[in-house]
Design a protein around this motif. Structure first.
Motif, PDB file in Angstrom:
ATOM      1  N   GLY A  71       0.711  -1.038  -0.103  1.00 37.13           N
ATOM      2  CA  GLY A  71       0.048   0.198  -0.026  1.00 37.13           C
ATOM      3  C   GLY A  71       0.862   1.354  -0.139  1.00 37.13           C
ATOM      4  O   GLY A  71       0.419   2.289  -0.607  1.00 37.13           O
ATOM      5  N   HIS A  72       1.926   1.205   0.870  1.00 37.74           N
ATOM      6  CA  HIS A  72       2.891   2.336   0.688  1.00 37.74           C
ATOM      7  C   HIS A  72       3.460   2.403  -0.532  1.00 37.74           C
ATOM      8  O   HIS A  72       3.715   3.775  -0.994  1.00 37.74           O
ATOM      9  N   VAL A  73       3.743   1.499  -1.084  1.00 33.38           N
ATOM     10  CA  VAL A  73       4.591   1.524  -2.453  1.00 33.38           C
ATOM     11  C   VAL A  73       3.753   2.255  -3.296  1.00 33.38           C
ATOM     12  O   VAL A  73       4.009   3.150  -4.234  1.00 33.38           O
ATOM     13  N   ARG A  74       2.346   1.697  -3.628  1.00 33.08           N
ATOM     14  CA  ARG A  74       1.388   2.295  -4.563  1.00 33.08           C
ATOM     15  C   ARG A  74       1.066   3.759  -4.402  1.00 33.08           C
ATOM     16  O   ARG A  74       1.006   4.561  -4.989  1.00 33.08           O
ATOM     17  N   THR A  75       1.024   4.148  -2.814  1.00 34.51           N
ATOM     18  CA  THR A  75       0.781   5.480  -2.707  1.00 34.51           C
ATOM     19  C   THR A  75       1.778   6.378  -3.001  1.00 34.51           C
ATOM     20  O   THR A  75       1.907   7.582  -3.510  1.00 34.51           O
ATOM     21  N   LEU A  76       3.018   6.052  -2.717  1.00 32.00           N
ATOM     22  CA  LEU A  76       4.146   6.887  -2.857  1.00 32.00           C
ATOM     23  C   LEU A  76       4.486   7.016  -4.500  1.00 32.00           C
ATOM     24  O   LEU A  76       4.929   7.866  -5.015  1.00 32.00           O
ATOM     25  N   ALA A  77       4.183   5.886  -5.238  1.00 37.79           N
ATOM     26  CA  ALA A  77       4.433   5.839  -6.596  1.00 37.79           C
ATOM     27  C   ALA A  77       3.517   6.765  -7.337  1.00 37.79           C
ATOM     28  O   ALA A  77       4.033   7.652  -8.071  1.00 37.79           O
ATOM     29  N   ARG A  78       2.182   7.002  -6.700  1.00 38.14           N
ATOM     30  CA  ARG A  78       1.319   7.763  -7.575  1.00 38.14           C
ATOM     31  C   ARG A  78       1.720   9.171  -7.088  1.00 38.14           C
ATOM     32  O   ARG A  78       1.755  10.071  -8.071  1.00 38.14           O
ATOM     33  N   ALA A  79       2.398   9.570  -5.778  1.00 37.86           N
ATOM     34  CA  ALA A  79       2.705  11.095  -5.552  1.00 37.86           C
ATOM     35  C   ALA A  79       3.802  11.486  -6.321  1.00 37.86           C
ATOM     36  O   ALA A  79       4.030  12.579  -6.622  1.00 37.86           O
ATOM     37  N   VAL A  80       4.688  10.495  -6.973  1.00 33.08           N
ATOM     38  CA  VAL A  80       5.977  10.945  -7.371  1.00 33.08           C
ATOM     39  C   VAL A  80       5.760  10.843  -9.319  1.00 33.08           C
ATOM     40  O   VAL A  80       6.939  10.960 -10.012  1.00 33.08           O
ATOM     41  N   GLY A  81       4.546  10.508  -9.590  1.00 39.59           N
ATOM     42  CA  GLY A  81       4.378  10.241 -10.804  1.00 39.59           C
ATOM     43  C   GLY A  81       4.751   9.035 -11.532  1.00 39.59           C
ATOM     44  O   GLY A  81       4.769   8.784 -12.892  1.00 39.59           O
ATOM     45  N   LEU A  82       4.734   7.933 -10.779  1.00 36.03           N
ATOM     46  CA  LEU A  82       4.929   6.305 -11.374  1.00 36.03           C
ATOM     47  C   LEU A  82       3.703   5.718 -11.429  1.00 36.03           C
ATOM     48  O   LEU A  82       2.707   6.062 -10.651  1.00 36.03           O
ATOM     49  N   ASP A  83       3.743   4.646 -11.940  1.00 35.81           N
ATOM     50  CA  ASP A  83       2.724   3.569 -12.077  1.00 35.81           C
ATOM     51  C   ASP A  83       2.889   2.802 -10.944  1.00 35.81           C
ATOM     52  O   ASP A  83       3.712   2.064 -10.534  1.00 35.81           O
ATOM     53  N   GLY A  84       1.596   3.021 -10.107  1.00 38.40           N
ATOM     54  CA  GLY A  84       1.702   2.336  -8.827  1.00 38.40           C
ATOM     55  C   GLY A  84       1.566   0.830  -8.793  1.00 38.40           C
ATOM     56  O   GLY A  84       2.109   0.010  -8.059  1.00 38.40           O
ATOM     57  N   ASP A  85       0.871   0.364  -9.552  1.00 36.59           N
ATOM     58  CA  ASP A  85       0.380  -1.089 -10.176  1.00 36.59           C
ATOM     59  C   ASP A  85       1.803  -1.848 -10.558  1.00 36.59           C
ATOM     60  O   ASP A  85       1.933  -2.806 -10.102  1.00 36.59           O
ATOM     61  N   GLU A  86       2.061  -1.070 -11.363  1.00 31.89           N
ATOM     62  CA  GLU A  86       3.490  -1.626 -11.836  1.00 31.89           C
ATOM     63  C   GLU A  86       4.630  -1.852 -11.028  1.00 31.89           C
ATOM     64  O   GLU A  86       5.207  -2.869 -10.807  1.00 31.89           O
ATOM     65  N   LEU A  87       4.704  -0.780 -10.066  1.00 37.65           N
ATOM     66  CA  LEU A  87       6.077  -0.953  -8.830  1.00 37.65           C
ATOM     67  C   LEU A  87       5.345  -2.022  -7.883  1.00 37.65           C
ATOM     68  O   LEU A  87       6.272  -2.528  -7.217  1.00 37.65           O
ATOM     69  N   VAL A  88       3.884  -2.130  -7.792  1.00 37.09           N
ATOM     70  CA  VAL A  88       3.693  -3.257  -6.771  1.00 37.09           C
ATOM     71  C   VAL A  88       4.126  -4.687  -7.305  1.00 37.09           C
ATOM     72  O   VAL A  88       4.509  -5.547  -6.522  1.00 37.09           O
ATOM     73  N   ARG A  89       3.949  -4.774  -8.603  1.00 37.38           N
ATOM     74  CA  ARG A  89       4.275  -5.941  -9.118  1.00 37.38           C
ATOM     75  C   ARG A  89       5.621  -6.110  -9.056  1.00 37.38           C
ATOM     76  O   ARG A  89       5.979  -7.345  -8.819  1.00 37.38           O
ATOM     77  N   GLN A  90       6.510  -5.329  -9.459  1.00 31.63           N
ATOM     78  CA  GLN A  90       8.013  -5.460  -9.142  1.00 31.63           C
ATOM     79  C   GLN A  90       8.082  -5.860  -7.647  1.00 31.63           C
ATOM     80  O   GLN A  90       9.119  -6.590  -7.327  1.00 31.63           O
ATOM     81  N   TYR A  91       7.541  -5.170  -6.694  1.00 32.74           N
ATOM     82  CA  TYR A  91       7.838  -5.357  -5.416  1.00 32.74           C
ATOM     83  C   TYR A  91       7.347  -6.889  -5.199  1.00 32.74           C
ATOM     84  O   TYR A  91       8.067  -7.509  -4.359  1.00 32.74           O
ATOM     85  N   ASP A  92       6.356  -7.372  -5.491  1.00 29.06           N
ATOM     86  CA  ASP A  92       6.126  -8.987  -5.451  1.00 29.06           C
ATOM     87  C   ASP A  92       7.105  -9.767  -6.016  1.00 29.06           C
ATOM     88  O   ASP A  92       7.475 -10.688  -5.157  1.00 29.06           O
ATOM     89  N   GLU A  93       7.490  -9.247  -7.128  1.00 30.28           N
ATOM     90  CA  GLU A  93       8.498 -10.300  -7.732  1.00 30.28           C
ATOM     91  C   GLU A  93       9.976 -10.241  -6.872  1.00 30.28           C
ATOM     92  O   GLU A  93      10.533 -11.167  -6.807  1.00 30.28           O
ATOM     93  N   GLU A  94      10.299  -9.023  -6.355  1.00 25.65           N
ATOM     94  CA  GLU A  94      11.507  -9.164  -5.462  1.00 25.65           C
ATOM     95  C   GLU A  94      11.251  -9.508  -4.271  1.00 25.65           C
ATOM     96  O   GLU A  94      12.171  -9.773  -3.356  1.00 25.65           O
ATOM     97  N   HIS A  95      10.143  -9.651  -3.671  1.00 24.14           N
ATOM     98  CA  HIS A  95       9.892 -10.119  -2.368  1.00 24.14           C
ATOM     99  C   HIS A  95       9.020 -11.348  -2.166  1.00 24.14           C
ATOM    100  O   HIS A  95       8.111 -11.595  -1.263  1.00 24.14           O
ATOM    101  N   GLY A  96       9.064 -12.372  -3.155  1.00 18.60           N
ATOM    102  CA  GLY A  96       8.395 -13.700  -2.994  1.00 18.60           C
ATOM    103  C   GLY A  96       6.740 -13.790  -3.363  1.00 18.60           C
ATOM    104  O   GLY A  96       6.200 -14.603  -3.098  1.00 18.60           O
ATOM    105  N   GLY A  97       6.574 -12.767  -4.237  1.00 17.92           N
ATOM    106  CA  GLY A  97       5.301 -13.043  -4.847  1.00 17.92           C
ATOM    107  C   GLY A  97       4.127 -12.164  -3.986  1.00 17.92           C
ATOM    108  O   GLY A  97       4.316 -11.792  -2.760  1.00 17.92           O
ATOM    109  N   ARG A  98       2.837 -12.125  -4.591  1.00 16.66           N
ATOM    110  CA  ARG A  98       1.635 -11.457  -3.816  1.00 16.66           C
ATOM    111  C   ARG A  98       1.331 -12.159  -2.500  1.00 16.66           C
ATOM    112  O   ARG A  98       1.260 -13.307  -2.478  1.00 16.66           O
TER     113      ARG A  98
END
Length: 279
Positions: A71-98
């Motif tokens: 949730g924090h990653v998605r919120t921060l991404a939106r604030a700085v102009g990034l795709d929140g959903d895409e960054l969350v998917r990358q987080y899942d890949e780097e931390h063992g999945g959803r």
């Protein structure tokens, strides 16, 4: 002359296996590109400054679990102009999945930041409660029931009615029940124009919520159970946190607004007086 000390190795930016920047570095670079400070990002997202710093360093241990980290990653991404959903998917890949959907208790405990209370002294608590009730009744009678601070928290919709309430007259079962009135503009007209009023109703499960007034005073913090509702009022501004945003319906200044997020998402929002679409 002795040997000169070895030069330090240059710092290598952190990156994922695919060569792309890690989640934290991507957020940090986007914030710098947007010319925003950490304090400005924290103010706009209501994510505390130490947590923003930790996430930008790819340290998610302070988020309270994977659900809150996402949730924090998605919120921060939106604030700085990034795709929140895409960054969350990358987080899942780097931390063992959803992660699996956590229980309501896990969500509520992760969001709480206040320390554990000491073992209560029940005798002192009962005495204090009696004194508070007597004082409140006397104050209400003296002031005609008005709250001088302008802040109001409505009672739970599930509260029991007084035992001495007069019985309603029996109706003829052969007659059709009177239809309930449809919502209309009168609901908006009934809300004070010089205040901000927010009504919450949990209809898709339990949700941990908190509400603060414009001065930062905590009006409520706890669990809004499925089927219950609460109303908060302030003269200027209400700051809200919903631990399970998709489970809560909102009416702001008499007008129903869209749900703030999906089930399981943590959302923070601020409302002021007037049309919520414009606030």
């Amino acid at each position: 002359m002795g040997n000169s000390p070895e030069a330090p190795e240059p710092e290598v930016p952190e990156s994922g296996r695919s060569g792309r920047p890690s989640v934290g570095r991507a957020l940090q670079q986007a914030r710098v590109d947007a010319r925003m400070t950490v304090d400005e990002v924290s103010s706009s997202t209501r994510v505390r400054v130490p947590i923003v710093h930790a996430i930008e360093d790819d340290d998610f241990s302070r988020c309270g679990g994977d659900v809150y980290a996402r949730g924090h990653v998605r919120t921060l991404a939106r604030a700085v102009g990034l795709d929140g959903d895409e960054l969350v998917r990358q987080y899942d890949e780097e931390h063992g999945g959803r992660p699996e959907s956590p229980s309501a208790a896990t969500l509520f405990e992760a969001e709480r930041i206040r320390p554990e209370p000491r073992r209560p002294n029940w005798t002192a608590a009962m005495v204090a409660a009696i004194v508070a009730v007597v004082g409140f009744v006397g104050f209400t009678l003296f002031n005609g029931g008005d709250d001088p601070s302008g802040n109001t928290v409505a009672e739970d919709s599930s509260a029991e009615k007084p035992a001495d309430e007069p019985k309603k007259p029996q109706t003829d079962p052969s007659r059709p029940a009177d239809p309930k009135p449809e919502p209309s503009d009168s609901a908006v007209a009934g809300v004070p124009a010089d205040k901000v009023t927010v009504r919450m109703e949990a209809d898709e499960g339990n949700s941990w919520i908190s509400a603060e007034d414009h001065s930062g005073k905590l009006l409520f913090e706890g669990v809004l159970k499925d089927g219950e509702s609460k109303t908060f009022t302030d003269d200027e501004q209400l700051d809200l946190v919903l631990g399970n945003a998709g489970a809560v319906k909102l009416w702001v200044n008499g007008k129903e607004v869209e749900r703030l997020g999906d089930v399981g998402n943590v959302e923070r929002v601020t409302y002021t007086r007037g049309d919520p679409e414009q606030g």
